[in-house]
Design an enzyme around this catalytic site. Structure first.
Site, PDB file in Angstrom:
ATOM      1  N   ARG A 155     -15.284 -44.674  31.754  1.00  0.00           N
ATOM      2  CA  ARG A 155     -15.160 -44.472  30.304  1.00  0.00           C
ATOM      3  C   ARG A 155     -13.771 -43.976  29.943  1.00  0.00           C
ATOM      4  O   ARG A 155     -13.175 -43.176  30.671  1.00  0.00           O
ATOM      5  CB  ARG A 155     -16.211 -43.449  29.843  1.00  0.00           C
ATOM      6  CG  ARG A 155     -17.514 -44.086  29.440  1.00  0.00           C
ATOM      7  CD  ARG A 155     -18.628 -43.115  29.195  1.00  0.00           C
ATOM      8  NE  ARG A 155     -18.304 -41.944  28.376  1.00  0.00           N
ATOM      9  CZ  ARG A 155     -19.195 -41.032  28.031  1.00  0.00           C
ATOM     10  NH1 ARG A 155     -20.456 -41.138  28.423  1.00  0.00           N
ATOM     11  NH2 ARG A 155     -18.847 -40.001  27.296  1.00  0.00           N
ATOM     12  N   ARG A 166     -17.520 -40.418  37.331  1.00  0.00           N
ATOM     13  CA  ARG A 166     -18.600 -41.235  36.753  1.00  0.00           C
ATOM     14  C   ARG A 166     -18.172 -42.689  36.591  1.00  0.00           C
ATOM     15  O   ARG A 166     -17.055 -42.984  36.177  1.00  0.00           O
ATOM     16  CB  ARG A 166     -19.003 -40.680  35.386  1.00  0.00           C
ATOM     17  CG  ARG A 166     -19.959 -41.641  34.653  1.00  0.00           C
ATOM     18  CD  ARG A 166     -20.581 -41.058  33.441  1.00  0.00           C
ATOM     19  NE  ARG A 166     -19.635 -40.510  32.513  1.00  0.00           N
ATOM     20  CZ  ARG A 166     -19.978 -39.752  31.487  1.00  0.00           C
ATOM     21  NH1 ARG A 166     -21.243 -39.455  31.296  1.00  0.00           N
ATOM     22  NH2 ARG A 166     -19.063 -39.288  30.674  1.00  0.00           N
ATOM     23  N   LYS A 202     -27.203 -35.073  30.940  1.00  0.00           N
ATOM     24  CA  LYS A 202     -28.163 -35.402  29.878  1.00  0.00           C
ATOM     25  C   LYS A 202     -28.602 -36.863  29.975  1.00  0.00           C
ATOM     26  O   LYS A 202     -29.788 -37.175  29.920  1.00  0.00           O
ATOM     27  CB  LYS A 202     -27.546 -35.144  28.485  1.00  0.00           C
ATOM     28  CG  LYS A 202     -27.048 -33.731  28.264  1.00  0.00           C
ATOM     29  CD  LYS A 202     -26.450 -33.529  26.883  1.00  0.00           C
ATOM     30  CE  LYS A 202     -25.187 -34.317  26.605  1.00  0.00           C
ATOM     31  NZ  LYS A 202     -24.019 -33.914  27.432  1.00  0.00           N
ATOM     32  N   ARG A 235     -13.377 -32.263  24.873  1.00  0.00           N
ATOM     33  CA  ARG A 235     -14.840 -32.348  24.684  1.00  0.00           C
ATOM     34  C   ARG A 235     -15.495 -30.999  24.985  1.00  0.00           C
ATOM     35  O   ARG A 235     -16.465 -30.610  24.332  1.00  0.00           O
ATOM     36  CB  ARG A 235     -15.425 -33.440  25.594  1.00  0.00           C
ATOM     37  CG  ARG A 235     -15.202 -34.840  25.028  1.00  0.00           C
ATOM     38  CD  ARG A 235     -15.185 -35.905  26.100  1.00  0.00           C
ATOM     39  NE  ARG A 235     -16.462 -36.115  26.734  1.00  0.00           N
ATOM     40  CZ  ARG A 235     -16.604 -36.789  27.893  1.00  0.00           C
ATOM     41  NH1 ARG A 235     -15.548 -37.284  28.515  1.00  0.00           N
ATOM     42  NH2 ARG A 235     -17.788 -36.969  28.404  1.00  0.00           N
ATOM     43  N   ARG A 284     -25.453 -32.450  17.608  1.00  0.00           N
ATOM     44  CA  ARG A 284     -24.296 -31.820  18.235  1.00  0.00           C
ATOM     45  C   ARG A 284     -23.622 -30.803  17.324  1.00  0.00           C
ATOM     46  O   ARG A 284     -22.637 -30.187  17.712  1.00  0.00           O
ATOM     47  CB  ARG A 284     -23.299 -32.908  18.547  1.00  0.00           C
ATOM     48  CG  ARG A 284     -23.147 -33.141  20.035  1.00  0.00           C
ATOM     49  CD  ARG A 284     -22.088 -34.159  20.153  1.00  0.00           C
ATOM     50  NE  ARG A 284     -21.525 -34.323  21.409  1.00  0.00           N
ATOM     51  CZ  ARG A 284     -21.858 -35.316  22.233  1.00  0.00           C
ATOM     52  NH1 ARG A 284     -22.869 -36.105  21.969  1.00  0.00           N
ATOM     53  NH2 ARG A 284     -21.182 -35.480  23.317  1.00  0.00           N
TER      54      ARG A 284
HETATM   55  P1  AP5 Z   1     -24.257 -37.854  32.748  1.00  0.00           P
HETATM   56  O1  AP5 Z   1     -25.725 -37.918  32.930  1.00  0.00           O
HETATM   57  O2  AP5 Z   1     -23.536 -39.069  32.280  1.00  0.00           O
HETATM   58  O3  AP5 Z   1     -23.879 -36.584  31.858  1.00  0.00           O
HETATM   59  P2  AP5 Z   1     -23.999 -36.391  30.287  1.00  0.00           P
HETATM   60  O4  AP5 Z   1     -24.407 -34.977  30.067  1.00  0.00           O
HETATM   61  O5  AP5 Z   1     -24.836 -37.455  29.684  1.00  0.00           O
HETATM   62  O6  AP5 Z   1     -22.467 -36.546  29.924  1.00  0.00           O
HETATM   63  P3  AP5 Z   1     -21.728 -37.357  28.780  1.00  0.00           P
HETATM   64  O7  AP5 Z   1     -20.270 -37.354  29.137  1.00  0.00           O
HETATM   65  O8  AP5 Z   1     -22.333 -38.697  28.537  1.00  0.00           O
HETATM   66  O9  AP5 Z   1     -21.962 -36.466  27.596  1.00  0.00           O
HETATM   67  P4  AP5 Z   1     -21.095 -36.369  26.419  1.00  0.00           P
HETATM   68  O10 AP5 Z   1     -21.972 -35.482  25.637  1.00  0.00           O
HETATM   69  O11 AP5 Z   1     -19.719 -35.872  26.596  1.00  0.00           O
HETATM   70  O12 AP5 Z   1     -20.889 -37.911  25.948  1.00  0.00           O
HETATM   71  P5  AP5 Z   1     -21.634 -38.833  24.910  1.00  0.00           P
HETATM   72  O13 AP5 Z   1     -21.708 -40.179  25.463  1.00  0.00           O
HETATM   73  O14 AP5 Z   1     -22.876 -38.194  24.405  1.00  0.00           O
HETATM   74  O15 AP5 Z   1     -23.626 -37.374  34.154  1.00  0.00           O
HETATM   75  C1  AP5 Z   1     -22.212 -37.297  34.334  1.00  0.00           C
HETATM   76  C2  AP5 Z   1     -21.862 -37.693  35.777  1.00  0.00           C
HETATM   77  O16 AP5 Z   1     -22.431 -36.735  36.675  1.00  0.00           O
HETATM   78  C3  AP5 Z   1     -22.425 -39.074  36.202  1.00  0.00           C
HETATM   79  O17 AP5 Z   1     -21.525 -39.726  37.039  1.00  0.00           O
HETATM   80  C4  AP5 Z   1     -23.706 -38.718  36.990  1.00  0.00           C
HETATM   81  O18 AP5 Z   1     -23.969 -39.698  37.982  1.00  0.00           O
HETATM   82  C5  AP5 Z   1     -23.317 -37.366  37.600  1.00  0.00           C
HETATM   83  N1  AP5 Z   1     -24.489 -36.479  37.758  1.00  0.00           N
HETATM   84  C6  AP5 Z   1     -25.522 -36.308  36.895  1.00  0.00           C
HETATM   85  N2  AP5 Z   1     -26.380 -35.395  37.381  1.00  0.00           N
HETATM   86  C7  AP5 Z   1     -25.856 -34.960  38.567  1.00  0.00           C
HETATM   87  C8  AP5 Z   1     -26.270 -34.011  39.549  1.00  0.00           C
HETATM   88  N3  AP5 Z   1     -27.417 -33.314  39.419  1.00  0.00           N
HETATM   89  N4  AP5 Z   1     -25.469 -33.832  40.640  1.00  0.00           N
HETATM   90  C9  AP5 Z   1     -24.317 -34.530  40.793  1.00  0.00           C
HETATM   91  N5  AP5 Z   1     -23.869 -35.457  39.896  1.00  0.00           N
HETATM   92  C10 AP5 Z   1     -24.634 -35.656  38.788  1.00  0.00           C
HETATM   93  O19 AP5 Z   1     -20.591 -38.805  23.685  1.00  0.00           O
HETATM   94  C11 AP5 Z   1     -19.316 -39.409  23.803  1.00  0.00           C
HETATM   95  C12 AP5 Z   1     -18.551 -39.209  22.507  1.00  0.00           C
HETATM   96  O20 AP5 Z   1     -19.251 -39.845  21.419  1.00  0.00           O
HETATM   97  C13 AP5 Z   1     -18.371 -37.758  22.043  1.00  0.00           C
HETATM   98  O21 AP5 Z   1     -17.254 -37.147  22.660  1.00  0.00           O
HETATM   99  C14 AP5 Z   1     -18.165 -37.968  20.544  1.00  0.00           C
HETATM  100  O22 AP5 Z   1     -16.871 -38.433  20.247  1.00  0.00           O
HETATM  101  C15 AP5 Z   1     -19.161 -39.065  20.223  1.00  0.00           C
HETATM  102  N6  AP5 Z   1     -20.500 -38.575  19.877  1.00  0.00           N
HETATM  103  C16 AP5 Z   1     -21.663 -38.870  20.527  1.00  0.00           C
HETATM  104  N7  AP5 Z   1     -22.701 -38.263  19.941  1.00  0.00           N
HETATM  105  C17 AP5 Z   1     -22.210 -37.560  18.898  1.00  0.00           C
HETATM  106  C18 AP5 Z   1     -22.796 -36.709  17.917  1.00  0.00           C
HETATM  107  N8  AP5 Z   1     -24.115 -36.452  17.896  1.00  0.00           N
HETATM  108  N9  AP5 Z   1     -21.979 -36.155  16.990  1.00  0.00           N
HETATM  109  C19 AP5 Z   1     -20.636 -36.411  16.977  1.00  0.00           C
HETATM  110  N10 AP5 Z   1     -20.012 -37.201  17.878  1.00  0.00           N
HETATM  111  C20 AP5 Z   1     -20.805 -37.773  18.842  1.00  0.00           C
END
Ligand code: AP5
Length: 213
Positions: A157, A124, A13, A168, A88
């Protein structure tokens, strides 16, 4: 244009939202990035969410909605935004519906099977300074440990460990996956295959957006 990036942890994402924001000229609004910024600044909010995030659980809807209300009121989001990691929960999605001035055009679901998730997340690395992302195996930086976009340090992270990743994924399945149905019923959901090179996934997302217009 207001878009939502939906998908499991590690689906890509953030990677795709960063590419899309350049293309569409509207900002990426990542609730995960906002919460991590609050933690780095040492604010009261940062201290409150630290433990919950590191354990891989969701932060409360109340905190998240407060952040979003402030963020969409900023001028750069007046004409649109790419929501990354928000909403979410169904409660967050309903609150977003009620927000004046925000009309969602499309919800892009990046579909990635579970077996890819742990590899993607455990490899990552994120830049402390500019937030750029790399992957030790799929897109390593040219100098190990240093960002390609700025002189920042690449770090892992705290929630990218096996135990948090598993939690997660459970949170995603139980609380976020119901949004697929929620947005399908509204006719907004576009499902895109998230497996393959980053550029190929980006092309699929653009094609899905064009079909939706
Ligand atoms: P990346 O693009 O970073 O993936 P992502 O889907 O953004 O993953 P996240 O881990 O950031 O999502 P998340 O939803 O768990 O975390 P968030 O920060 O939102 O890609 C991942 C890896 O894969 C990278 O190394 C990239 O280079 C690689 N990659 C990408 N595309 C690729 C491809 N095509 N091929 C190969 N490799 C690839 O949330 C973190 C925490 O914050 C949550 O757990 C929660 O505690 C809190 N939080 C955030 N938002 C909310 C909310 N709305 N409500 C409640 N809690 C929340």
């Amino acid at each position: 244009m207001f878009l939502i990036m939906l998908g499991a942890p590690g689906a890509g994402k953030g990677t795709q939202a960063k590419l899309l924001q350049r293309k569409l000229g509207v900002p990426q609004v990542s609730t995960g990035d906002m919460l991590r910024a609050a933690r780095s600044s040492g604010s009261e909010l940062g201290r409150r969410v630290q433990e919950v995030m590191d354990a891989g659980r969701l932060v409360s809807d109340e905190i998240i909605l407060d952040l979003i209300r402030h963020r969409v009121a900023q001028t750069d989001a007046a004409n649109g935004a790419i929501f990354d990691g928000f909403p979410r929960t169904v409660a967050q999605a309903e609150a977003l519906d009620a927000l004046s001035g925000v009309n969602i055009d499309s919800v892009l679901l990046i579909d990635v099977p579970n077996e890819f998730i742990v590899t993607r997340l455990s490899g990552r690395r994120t830049c402390r300074q500019c937030g750029a992302m790399s992957h030790v195996q799929f897109s390593p930086t040219s100098v190990e440990g240093i960002c390609d976009e700025c002189p920042g340090e690449m770090y892992q992270r705290a929630d990218d460990n096996e135990e948090s990743i598993r939690k997660r994924m459970v949170e995603y399945r139980e609380k976020t996956a119901p949004l697929v149905n929620f947005y399908t019923k509204k006719g907004l959901l576009r499902r895109v295959d998230g497996v393959g090179a980053v550029a190929d996934v980006a092309s699929r997302l653009e094609a899905a957006l064009q079909q939706g217009t």
